[in-house]
Design a protein around this motif. Structure first.
Motif, PDB file in Angstrom:
ATOM      1  N   ALA A   1      11.792  18.999  -1.648  1.00 29.79           N
ATOM      2  CA  ALA A   1      10.331  19.107  -1.608  1.00 29.79           C
ATOM      3  C   ALA A   1       9.686  18.178  -2.631  1.00 29.79           C
ATOM      4  N   ARG A   2      10.267  18.136  -3.843  1.00 33.18           N
ATOM      5  CA  ARG A   2       9.726  17.235  -4.867  1.00 33.18           C
ATOM      6  C   ARG A   2       9.889  15.776  -4.466  1.00 33.18           C
ATOM      7  N   SER A   3      11.051  15.445  -3.882  1.00 34.48           N
ATOM      8  CA  SER A   3      11.290  14.066  -3.448  1.00 34.48           C
ATOM      9  C   SER A   3      10.325  13.657  -2.340  1.00 34.48           C
ATOM     10  N   GLU A   4      10.109  14.571  -1.385  1.00 37.91           N
ATOM     11  CA  GLU A   4       9.173  14.266  -0.296  1.00 37.91           C
ATOM     12  C   GLU A   4       7.757  14.088  -0.826  1.00 37.91           C
ATOM     13  N   GLN A   5       7.370  14.919  -1.771  1.00 42.68           N
ATOM     14  CA  GLN A   5       6.040  14.793  -2.363  1.00 42.68           C
ATOM     15  C   GLN A   5       5.907  13.469  -3.109  1.00 42.68           C
ATOM     16  N   TYR A   6       6.942  13.101  -3.847  1.00 41.70           N
ATOM     17  CA  TYR A   6       6.927  11.829  -4.579  1.00 41.70           C
ATOM     18  C   TYR A   6       6.900  10.647  -3.614  1.00 41.70           C
ATOM     19  N   ALA A   7       7.673  10.763  -2.511  1.00 40.85           N
ATOM     20  CA  ALA A   7       7.696   9.689  -1.519  1.00 40.85           C
ATOM     21  C   ALA A   7       6.326   9.517  -0.863  1.00 40.85           C
ATOM     22  N   ARG A   8       5.647  10.661  -0.590  1.00 40.50           N
ATOM     23  CA  ARG A   8       4.315  10.569   0.009  1.00 40.50           C
ATOM     24  C   ARG A   8       3.336   9.890  -0.951  1.00 40.50           C
ATOM     25  N   LYS A   9       3.466  10.204  -2.244  1.00 40.07           N
ATOM     26  CA  LYS A   9       2.599   9.558  -3.226  1.00 40.07           C
ATOM     27  C   LYS A   9       2.872   8.063  -3.305  1.00 40.07           C
ATOM     28  N   LEU A  10       4.164   7.688  -3.246  1.00 41.07           N
ATOM     29  CA  LEU A  10       4.516   6.264  -3.276  1.00 41.07           C
ATOM     30  C   LEU A  10       3.984   5.535  -2.045  1.00 41.07           C
ATOM     31  N   GLU A  11       4.135   6.164  -0.876  1.00 42.58           N
ATOM     32  CA  GLU A  11       3.623   5.549   0.350  1.00 42.58           C
ATOM     33  C   GLU A  11       2.114   5.372   0.287  1.00 42.58           C
ATOM     34  N   GLN A  12       1.431   6.382  -0.224  1.00 45.58           N
ATOM     35  CA  GLN A  12      -0.024   6.287  -0.344  1.00 45.58           C
ATOM     36  C   GLN A  12      -0.412   5.180  -1.315  1.00 45.58           C
ATOM     37  N   SER A  13       0.296   5.106  -2.451  1.00 45.32           N
ATOM     38  CA  SER A  13       0.009   4.063  -3.434  1.00 45.32           C
ATOM     39  C   SER A  13       0.292   2.679  -2.859  1.00 45.32           C
ATOM     40  N   LEU A  14       1.419   2.547  -2.123  1.00 45.51           N
ATOM     41  CA  LEU A  14       1.770   1.264  -1.516  1.00 45.51           C
ATOM     42  C   LEU A  14       0.732   0.847  -0.490  1.00 45.51           C
ATOM     43  N   ALA A  15       0.287   1.796   0.328  1.00 46.72           N
ATOM     44  CA  ALA A  15      -0.732   1.485   1.333  1.00 46.72           C
ATOM     45  C   ALA A  15      -2.025   1.013   0.668  1.00 46.72           C
ATOM     46  N   GLU A  16      -2.397   1.675  -0.418  1.00 50.23           N
ATOM     47  CA  GLU A  16      -3.613   1.263  -1.129  1.00 50.23           C
ATOM     48  C   GLU A  16      -3.470  -0.140  -1.708  1.00 50.23           C
ATOM     49  N   LYS A  17      -2.293  -0.434  -2.267  1.00 44.74           N
ATOM     50  CA  LYS A  17      -2.068  -1.762  -2.835  1.00 44.74           C
ATOM     51  C   LYS A  17      -2.058  -2.837  -1.760  1.00 44.74           C
ATOM     52  N   GLU A  18      -1.476  -2.523  -0.586  1.00 45.56           N
ATOM     53  CA  GLU A  18      -1.470  -3.496   0.511  1.00 45.56           C
ATOM     54  C   GLU A  18      -2.894  -3.782   0.981  1.00 45.56           C
ATOM     55  N   ILE A  19      -3.709  -2.739   1.040  1.00 44.57           N
ATOM     56  CA  ILE A  19      -5.116  -2.928   1.426  1.00 44.57           C
ATOM     57  C   ILE A  19      -5.817  -3.834   0.412  1.00 44.57           C
ATOM     58  N   LEU A  20      -5.555  -3.579  -0.866  1.00 42.41           N
ATOM     59  CA  LEU A  20      -6.166  -4.403  -1.915  1.00 42.41           C
ATOM     60  C   LEU A  20      -5.691  -5.853  -1.823  1.00 42.41           C
ATOM     61  N   LEU A  21      -4.376  -6.046  -1.565  1.00 44.37           N
ATOM     62  CA  LEU A  21      -3.854  -7.411  -1.450  1.00 44.37           C
ATOM     63  C   LEU A  21      -4.441  -8.123  -0.234  1.00 44.37           C
ATOM     64  N   HIS A  22      -4.568  -7.395   0.876  1.00 46.99           N
ATOM     65  CA  HIS A  22      -5.229  -7.972   2.046  1.00 46.99           C
ATOM     66  C   HIS A  22      -6.638  -8.433   1.690  1.00 46.99           C
ATOM     67  N   GLU A  23      -7.334  -7.575   0.965  1.00 42.56           N
ATOM     68  CA  GLU A  23      -8.704  -7.904   0.588  1.00 42.56           C
ATOM     69  C   GLU A  23      -8.737  -9.114  -0.352  1.00 42.56           C
ATOM     70  N   VAL A  24      -7.764  -9.182  -1.270  1.00 44.89           N
ATOM     71  CA  VAL A  24      -7.696 -10.329  -2.184  1.00 44.89           C
ATOM     72  C   VAL A  24      -7.497 -11.623  -1.416  1.00 44.89           C
ATOM     73  N   HIS A  25      -6.527 -11.630  -0.485  1.00 45.09           N
ATOM     74  CA  HIS A  25      -6.282 -12.844   0.308  1.00 45.09           C
ATOM     75  C   HIS A  25      -7.507 -13.215   1.148  1.00 45.09           C
ATOM     76  N   HIS A  26      -8.167 -12.190   1.687  1.00 45.20           N
ATOM     77  CA  HIS A  26      -9.358 -12.441   2.491  1.00 45.20           C
ATOM     78  C   HIS A  26     -10.467 -13.052   1.638  1.00 45.20           C
ATOM     79  N   ARG A  27     -10.642 -12.528   0.441  1.00 40.38           N
ATOM     80  CA  ARG A  27     -11.689 -13.059  -0.444  1.00 40.38           C
ATOM     81  C   ARG A  27     -11.350 -14.472  -0.924  1.00 40.38           C
TER      82      ARG A  27
END
Length: 274
Positions: free
Chosen positions: A59-85
């Motif tokens: 349960a702890r690993s799954e929760q940590y993995a979900r947090k990592l996935e969410q953080s990675l998705a946010e960073k990818e969105i930011l990187l997309h925005e950086v390249h676009h800008r």
């Protein structure tokens, strides 16, 4: 402990003349059963404890993995925005330079310099455009990138008489840190071909080849069947274009050689990774 106790019991003479039964054997058997029951009970309890621990850790690993996935998705969105800008900012810079060109007479020497500057900015903007469009924020598919650069330079110099052939394996990608200097080098070499290789607008062919060896070294070859170049030390040339090519080749930790005896052939080798 149980085995020692059983050995001691085995040595006690529990049978008598009136009772010849081997009572000690029954005692040993009963003790073994008790010991087996104790072991089974301990094993079951231990298994329950381990299962509960495993569930908690899962349960702890799954929760940590979900947090990592969410953080990675946010960073990818930011990187997309950086390249676009970055792409948009480069396009703004190119537009400003085009506006400046329109305010200058065609014979002004600054027009050619601004045109070349626009080409350099465009080669960088194409990298960010392709990263943003493809969704891969680490590497650029190289063949479409080369084709886009050559087409842009040919249109800029109005040289439809020159046909560029690109020999790059389909699907081959190059990291961002390598793609930008490679694109700038290609922009300079293609610009030189459009400006000097075929001075009388006669039809001509040029070829761009990109190969990779087993030692993780890549070789970029740009050649044309034009008039060639004078025999001179091109590494000491004072032209801005050649100066940029030398600097960018050093940035890639590569080597460069130029042969201008029959047309012009430029060979640049460098490691694929830093």
């Amino acid at each position: 402990f149980y085995l020692i106790a059983l050995l001691l019991l085995r040595g006690i003479p529990l049978s008598t003349s009136e009772n010849t039964l081997d009572i000690d054997d029954y005692i040993i058997a009963g003790s073994l059963l008790l010991m087996a029951g104790f072991i089974i009970n301990s094993t079951v309890q231990r298994r329950k404890t381990l299962l509960q621990t495993a569930k908690n850790e899962t349960a702890r690993s799954e929760q940590y993995a979900r947090k990592l996935e969410q953080s990675l998705a946010e960073k990818e969105i930011l990187l997309h925005e950086v390249h676009h800008r970055v792409k948009n900012n480069l396009n703004v810079a190119m537009s400003l330079q085009r506006m400046q060109i329109r305010n200058l007479p065609p014979e002004n020497e600054a027009v050619a310099a601004l045109d070349e500057s626009i080409g350099r900015l465009n080669s960088m903007a194409l990298v960010h455009e392709r990263l943003y469009a493809a969704g891969n924020l680490k590497a650029v598919e190289f063949k479409p990138y080369i084709v886009a650069i050559s087409d842009a330079v040919v249109r800029s110099f109005k040289k439809p008489n020159i046909r560029f052939v690109v020999n790059v394996e389909d699907g081959f990608s190059i990291e961002l840190t390598r793609a930008v200097p490679c694109g700038l080098i290609l922009n300079e070499l293609i610009t030189n071909i459009c400006k000097h290789a075929f001075p009388h607008d006669e039809p001509g062919d040029a070829e761009i080849t990109f190969t990779m060896s087993t030692s993780n070294m890549v070789t970029l070859i740009v050649s044309d069947a034009g008039v060639g170049i004078p025999d001179q030390d091109w590494t000491a040339s004072n032209s801005l274009g050649m100066h940029l090519i030398n600097l960018l080749t050093e940035q890639l930790a590569g080597t460069i050689s130029i042969d201008g005896s029959a047309g012009t052939t430029v060979i640049i080798s460098f490691p694929l990774a830093e």
